[in-house]
Design a protein around this motif. Sequence first.
Motif, PDB file in Angstrom:
ATOM      1  N   THR A  68     -42.619 -78.325  30.665  1.00  0.00           N
ATOM      2  CA  THR A  68     -41.259 -78.673  30.233  1.00  0.00           C
ATOM      3  C   THR A  68     -40.253 -77.578  30.568  1.00  0.00           C
ATOM      4  N   LYS A  69     -40.726 -76.437  31.036  1.00  0.00           N
ATOM      5  CA  LYS A  69     -39.850 -75.304  31.315  1.00  0.00           C
ATOM      6  C   LYS A  69     -39.581 -75.093  32.796  1.00  0.00           C
ATOM      7  N   THR A  71     -38.720 -76.467  36.899  1.00  0.00           N
ATOM      8  CA  THR A  71     -38.073 -77.435  37.789  1.00  0.00           C
ATOM      9  C   THR A  71     -38.676 -77.221  39.163  1.00  0.00           C
ATOM     10  N   THR A  80     -38.583 -82.561  36.905  1.00  0.00           N
ATOM     11  CA  THR A  80     -38.635 -81.892  35.619  1.00  0.00           C
ATOM     12  C   THR A  80     -39.532 -82.737  34.724  1.00  0.00           C
ATOM     13  N   TRP A  81     -39.956 -82.161  33.596  1.00  0.00           N
ATOM     14  CA  TRP A  81     -40.825 -82.887  32.667  1.00  0.00           C
ATOM     15  C   TRP A  81     -40.206 -82.867  31.289  1.00  0.00           C
ATOM     16  N   ASN A  82     -40.262 -84.032  30.602  1.00  0.00           N
ATOM     17  CA  ASN A  82     -39.722 -84.102  29.251  1.00  0.00           C
ATOM     18  C   ASN A  82     -40.775 -83.682  28.228  1.00  0.00           C
ATOM     19  N   ASP A  83     -40.407 -83.710  26.956  1.00  0.00           N
ATOM     20  CA  ASP A  83     -41.319 -83.241  25.906  1.00  0.00           C
ATOM     21  C   ASP A  83     -42.508 -84.166  25.668  1.00  0.00           C
ATOM     22  N   LYS A  84     -42.518 -85.321  26.318  1.00  0.00           N
ATOM     23  CA  LYS A  84     -43.665 -86.230  26.253  1.00  0.00           C
ATOM     24  C   LYS A  84     -44.613 -86.011  27.427  1.00  0.00           C
ATOM     25  N   GLU A  86     -43.721 -86.531  30.569  1.00  0.00           N
ATOM     26  CA  GLU A  86     -43.386 -87.483  31.629  1.00  0.00           C
ATOM     27  C   GLU A  86     -42.476 -86.813  32.656  1.00  0.00           C
ATOM     28  N   GLU A  88     -39.574 -86.516  35.322  1.00  0.00           N
ATOM     29  CA  GLU A  88     -38.259 -87.131  35.473  1.00  0.00           C
ATOM     30  C   GLU A  88     -37.687 -86.697  36.812  1.00  0.00           C
TER      31      GLU A  88
END
Length: 104
Positions: A68-69, A71, A80-84, A86, A88
């Motif tokens: 999540t940190k 790019t 990028t990755w979200n808090d789930k 996934e 994006e």
Amino acid sequence: LMTPFCATVESSKSFVDAYTAAYGTTPNQFAADAYDSVHAVALALAEIGLGADADPAEVADALPEAMTKITVEGLTGTLTWNDKGEVEKETTVYVIKDGKYVLA
């Protein structure tokens, strides 16, 4: 056509050339996804200070948050990755015109 990778655009040229030389065929979207995925994991491991000799359990515990940190400017776009957990990224759309992919 919605696809995150096109083998005929200039930005993919060095990857396509190296892949074709190594495997004798043109890479598809899934080859580009795999390439980006390996780079993403390497970048996330560097983010948390873990290397190839890290304990697998430590990697498994730390990697989700590290993802999540970061790019990644990859072959398939900016990831990028979200808090789930996934991924994006922007949708890429091409039109096939005269047998060639043209960015829409």
